[in-house]
Write an enzyme that holds these catalytic residues in place. Structure first.
Site, PDB file in Angstrom:
ATOM      1  CG  ASP A  52     -14.375 -55.318 -37.609  1.00  0.00           C
ATOM      2  OD1 ASP A  52     -13.227 -55.751 -37.779  1.00  0.00           O
ATOM      3  OD2 ASP A  52     -14.714 -54.157 -37.867  1.00  0.00           O
ATOM      4  CD  GLU A 130     -19.327 -53.526 -27.720  1.00  0.00           C
ATOM      5  OE1 GLU A 130     -19.718 -54.667 -28.052  1.00  0.00           O
ATOM      6  OE2 GLU A 130     -18.821 -52.734 -28.528  1.00  0.00           O
ATOM      7  NE  ARG A 155     -32.970 -42.560 -10.852  1.00  0.00           N
ATOM      8  CZ  ARG A 155     -32.191 -42.373  -9.805  1.00  0.00           C
ATOM      9  NH1 ARG A 155     -31.042 -41.758  -9.925  1.00  0.00           N
ATOM     10  NH2 ARG A 155     -32.534 -42.818  -8.602  1.00  0.00           N
TER      11      ARG A 155
END
Ligand code: NAP
Ligand code: MN
Length: 271
Positions: A52, A130, A155
């Site tokens: 990949d 991503e 946060r």
């Protein structure tokens, strides 16, 4: 579809190890023998030999001409979620490439735009897997806006915004859902958010449809470590990071059916 009389132009990207390089040479020779043309600059078809990571590299190398390029992956070990073919099938694949007009399937991509406080040139990226955002020093604090409205102040360790095909990568490790790539969507997943009486985030991964832009805005610190697939860069004086489903798509050449859920099963349960 390409005009019939012109030979198909192909390029091969190898992971660089001995096995992948040997396979690359073999395929190159076979395909040239079949009358195809090797063209590293303007290929119609890019064959990735490795895993990949190799396909991600090939995607970024040719991401300026996605509308003219299709990808196919051969895997030489490792996972190879994107790579459908194994070395033992090389002859079959070569014949399929040379003989048949292949099918194309298109999958959604993530567009990331980073704007800077100085107002200078913005940076635009396409991600196949991503984008992740992390702080350089301690807790990442960012306002998360969805479709123009403040949704939460995050946060924690970081945020991961993934594509459907990237949902089985980093996103999966964060407890995100696996999304079928026919869904034009992106997924926002948290990395270890701080949740207590004082600080609160939604805690669940969010799946956003196309045109629901997600904007991350700094609260205090303005320098971030931003990754796009395998590439991680330090960005200074960030004003905002904008994520949405890209207009562009990745095109995969399919020579036989390989349903997404079978791919998921083969990669994570058993093959
Ligand atoms: P890597 O560290 O070799 O990749 C990590 C693993 O993710 C490899 O096994 C890789 O397969 C696999 N992978 C990549 N894309 C995938 C996908 N869409 N679905 C399922 N598995 C996938 O680094 P890399 O090969 O350059 O890949 C970069 C990717 O690593 C990033 O885009 C990110 O998704 C992932 N990553 C995951 C984590 C985590 O899970 N905690 C942390 C950092 C990065 P191959 O062995 O075939 O390359
Ligand atoms: Mn890898």
């Amino acid at each position: 579809m390409r005009p019939k009389q012109e030979p198909l132009k192909f390029a091969i990207t190898s992971k660089g190890d001995a096995t992948s390089n040997t396979l690359m040479q073999k395929m190159k020779t076979y395909l040239v023998d079949f009358g195809l043309e090797y063209d590293e600059d303007e290929p119609d078809l890019v064959i990735s030999v490795g895993g990949d990571g190799t396909l991600l590299y090939a995607f970024h190398r040719y991401c300026q001409r996605l509308d003219k390029t299709a990808f196919v992956g051969v895997h030489t070990g490792h996972l190879g979620f994107y790579a459908d073919w194994v070395p033992e099938e090389i002859e079959k694949l070569v014949i399929a490439i040379a003989k048949t007009p292949y099918q194309i399937v298109e999958y959604p991509l993530l567009e990331v735009i980073v704007r800077y406080i100085s107002g200078g040139q913005e940076a635009r990226y396409l991600a196949l897997n991503e984008c992740t955002v992390k702080s350089l020093t301690g807790t990442l604090v960012m306002d998360v806006e969805i479709k123009g409205d403040l949704f939460e102040t995050f946060r924690g360790d970081g945020l991961c915004i993934s594509t459907p095909t990237g949902s089985t990568a980093y996103n999966k490790a964060l407890g995100g859902a696996i999304l079928h790539p026919s869904l034009e969507a992106i997924q926002l997943a948290e990395m270890a958010s701080i949740n207590n009486r004082v600080f609160r985030t939604i805690g669940s991964p969010l799946v956003l449809p196309a045109h629901h832009t997600c904007i991350l805005k700094p609260v205090n610190q303005v320098d971030f470590q931003i990754s796009i697939d395998h590439l991680s860069l330090l960005h200074k004086d960030v004003k905002l990071i904008q994520c949405r489903v890209a207009d562009e798509k990745i095109r995969f050449a399919r020579f036989r059916p390989f349903p997404f859920w079978k791919r998921v099963r083969d990669s994570f349960i058993a093959d």
